[in-house]
Design a protein around this motif. Structure first.
Motif, short mmCIF file in Angstrom:
data_model
loop_
_atom_site.label_atom_id
_atom_site.label_comp_id
_atom_site.label_asym_id
_atom_site.label_seq_id
_atom_site.Cartn_x
_atom_site.Cartn_y
_atom_site.Cartn_z
N ASP A 1 -91.73 54.13 27.02
CA ASP A 1 -92.20 52.99 26.20
C ASP A 1 -91.46 52.91 24.88
O ASP A 1 -91.09 51.82 24.43
N ILE A 2 -91.24 54.06 24.23
CA ILE A 2 -90.57 54.09 22.93
C ILE A 2 -89.16 53.50 23.04
O ILE A 2 -88.76 52.66 22.23
N VAL A 3 -88.40 53.92 24.05
CA VAL A 3 -87.02 53.43 24.21
C VAL A 3 -87.01 51.94 24.57
O VAL A 3 -86.15 51.19 24.10
N ILE A 4 -87.98 51.49 25.38
CA ILE A 4 -88.06 50.06 25.71
C ILE A 4 -88.35 49.24 24.46
O ILE A 4 -87.78 48.16 24.27
N LEU A 5 -89.22 49.75 23.57
CA LEU A 5 -89.50 49.05 22.30
C LEU A 5 -88.25 48.97 21.44
O LEU A 5 -88.02 47.96 20.76
N VAL A 6 -87.41 50.02 21.47
CA VAL A 6 -86.13 50.01 20.75
C VAL A 6 -85.21 48.94 21.35
O VAL A 6 -84.56 48.18 20.63
N ALA A 7 -85.16 48.89 22.69
CA ALA A 7 -84.33 47.90 23.39
C ALA A 7 -84.76 46.48 23.04
O ALA A 7 -83.93 45.59 22.84
N MET A 8 -86.07 46.26 22.95
CA MET A 8 -86.61 44.93 22.62
C MET A 8 -86.23 44.54 21.20
O MET A 8 -85.91 43.38 20.92
N ALA A 9 -86.26 45.51 20.29
CA ALA A 9 -85.86 45.25 18.89
C ALA A 9 -84.37 44.91 18.81
O ALA A 9 -83.97 43.98 18.09
N TYR A 10 -83.56 45.66 19.55
CA TYR A 10 -82.11 45.42 19.57
C TYR A 10 -81.81 44.04 20.16
O TYR A 10 -80.95 43.30 19.64
N ASP A 11 -82.53 43.68 21.21
CA ASP A 11 -82.37 42.37 21.85
C ASP A 11 -82.66 41.23 20.86
O ASP A 11 -81.91 40.26 20.78
N ARG A 12 -83.75 41.37 20.10
CA ARG A 12 -84.10 40.34 19.11
C ARG A 12 -83.08 40.30 17.96
O ARG A 12 -82.75 39.23 17.46
N TYR A 13 -82.56 41.48 17.58
CA TYR A 13 -81.54 41.53 16.52
C TYR A 13 -80.29 40.76 16.95
O TYR A 13 -79.76 39.94 16.19
N VAL A 14 -79.82 41.00 18.17
CA VAL A 14 -78.61 40.32 18.68
C VAL A 14 -78.87 38.82 18.82
O VAL A 14 -78.03 38.00 18.45
N ALA A 15 -80.06 38.44 19.35
CA ALA A 15 -80.39 37.02 19.57
C ALA A 15 -80.44 36.23 18.27
O ALA A 15 -80.02 35.07 18.22
N ILE A 16 -80.95 36.86 17.21
CA ILE A 16 -81.14 36.14 15.94
C ILE A 16 -79.95 36.30 14.99
O ILE A 16 -79.54 35.34 14.32
N CYS A 17 -79.38 37.51 14.94
CA CYS A 17 -78.31 37.77 13.97
C CYS A 17 -76.90 37.52 14.54
O CYS A 17 -75.97 37.28 13.80
N LYS A 18 -76.75 37.61 15.87
CA LYS A 18 -75.44 37.36 16.50
C LYS A 18 -75.61 36.45 17.71
O LYS A 18 -75.25 36.82 18.84
#
Length: 318
Positions: free
Chosen positions: A109-126
């Motif tokens: 769960d912890i790593v999936i939450l990290v993946a979700m945060a990274y996904d949102r970072y790329v979608a919004i910032c790049k």
């Protein structure tokens, strides 16, 4: 079994010995488990059958929901059954298995939450590079990393306990097996093992929690450059993610960033992040996501109409 080990089973005290209290808790946890399974499996099914939800964000959301459903099934049914029993015992092997499963899915769960945060970072910032960066291979890689990380983390917990001698008391003032209650029963000094547990569990929780908050802080700063409509949509998604991160990490930090000890509140805290949070996650993600709500509504309509057709055909047959 650990060396010099005279203990073959542990006695779990659970929440209460009062029959009326146990009955009330039985119905409460049964209801929570049903809601958890229906909510999480509905998200998995909706993402699976809806082409419009084929993005990495929903792939990770479906993965998290599936983990929550499996996690709940590994923890809650035993707790529900134990509430019907007078005396609850668990074998040494079953206790270690429960400890492993608990930390395996927690780690995933912890790593999936990290993946979700990274996904949102790329979608919004790049956003222009989103499809290149967040491709199918990266999503699968994140999932493999989640399982590998969860497995290594869980194995560390089991090995720490397996080598310990248990020769005296075997009563655990808890409803399940966790690392600190077990360390308190060991017939040896567990100070250094306790430090290694803080280093493994506590440091992992704190470091990842800070990283997640930092990443969402960067995302929220970037949202200033977006249109009002885009900002509202992104804020709605990110606020759901942040809420889930807080619900998961704050109890974990309380439980593991401290010396080996046991407090009466530990049971309630454990219930919160192992049983309540998996139930709340589907509600948090669906109530604040109009796209998910629309697709879920269409899926439910399809299922209901399909059942009506089957029912009417059955009636005509008879």
């Amino acid at each position: 079994m650990g060396q010099n080990n005279n203990v073959t089973e542990f006695v779990l005290l659970g929440f209460t010995q009062d029959p009326a209290g146990k009955k009330a808790l039985f119905f409460m946890f049964l209801l929570i488990y049903i809601v958890t399974m229906v909510g999480n499996l509905l998200i998995v099914g909706t993402v699976f059958v809806s082409p419009s939800l084929g993005t990495p964000m929903y792939f990770f959301l479906a993965s998290l929901s599936l983990m929550d459903a499996v996690y709940s099934t590994a923890i809650t049914p035993k707790l529900i059954v134990d509430l019907l029993r007078v005396k609850n015992t668990i074998s040494f092997t079953a206790c270690l298995s429960q400890l492993f499963i608990d930390h395996l899915f927690g780690g995933v769960d912890i790593v999936i939450l990290v993946a979700m945060a990274y996904d949102r970072y790329v979608a919004i910032c790049k956003p222009l590079h989103y499809l290149i960066i967040m491709n199918r291979r990266v999503c699968i890689l994140f999932l493999m990393l989640a399982w590998a990380g969860g497995f290594a983390h869980a194995l560390f917990q089991v090995l720490a306990v397996y080598k310990l001698p248990f020769c005296g008391p075997n009563i655990i003032d808890h409803f399940g097996c966790d690392i600190y209650p077990l360390l308190l029963l060991a017939c040896t000094d567990t100070y250094f093992i306790g430090l290694s547990i803080i280093g493994n569990n506590g440091a992992m929780c704190i470091v990842i929690f800070i990283l997640l908050l930092f990443s969402y802080g960067i995302i929220l700063r970037y949202l200033k450059n977006h249109s009002q409509e885009g900002r509202h949509k992104a804020l709605s998604t990110c606020s759901s993610h942040i809420m889930v991160v807080f619900l998961f990490f704050v109890p974990c930090i309380f439980m593991y960033v401290r010396p080996v000890s046991s407090f009466p509140i530990d049971k309630s805290i454990t219930v919160f992040y192992t049983i309540i949070t998996p139930m709340l996650n589907p509600l948090i993600y669906t109530l604040r996501n109009s796209e998910m709500k629309n697709c879920m509504g269409k899926l439910l309509q399809k299922l209901l109409s399909h059942n009506r057709v089957r029912l009417s055909s059955c009636c005509l047959y008879y």
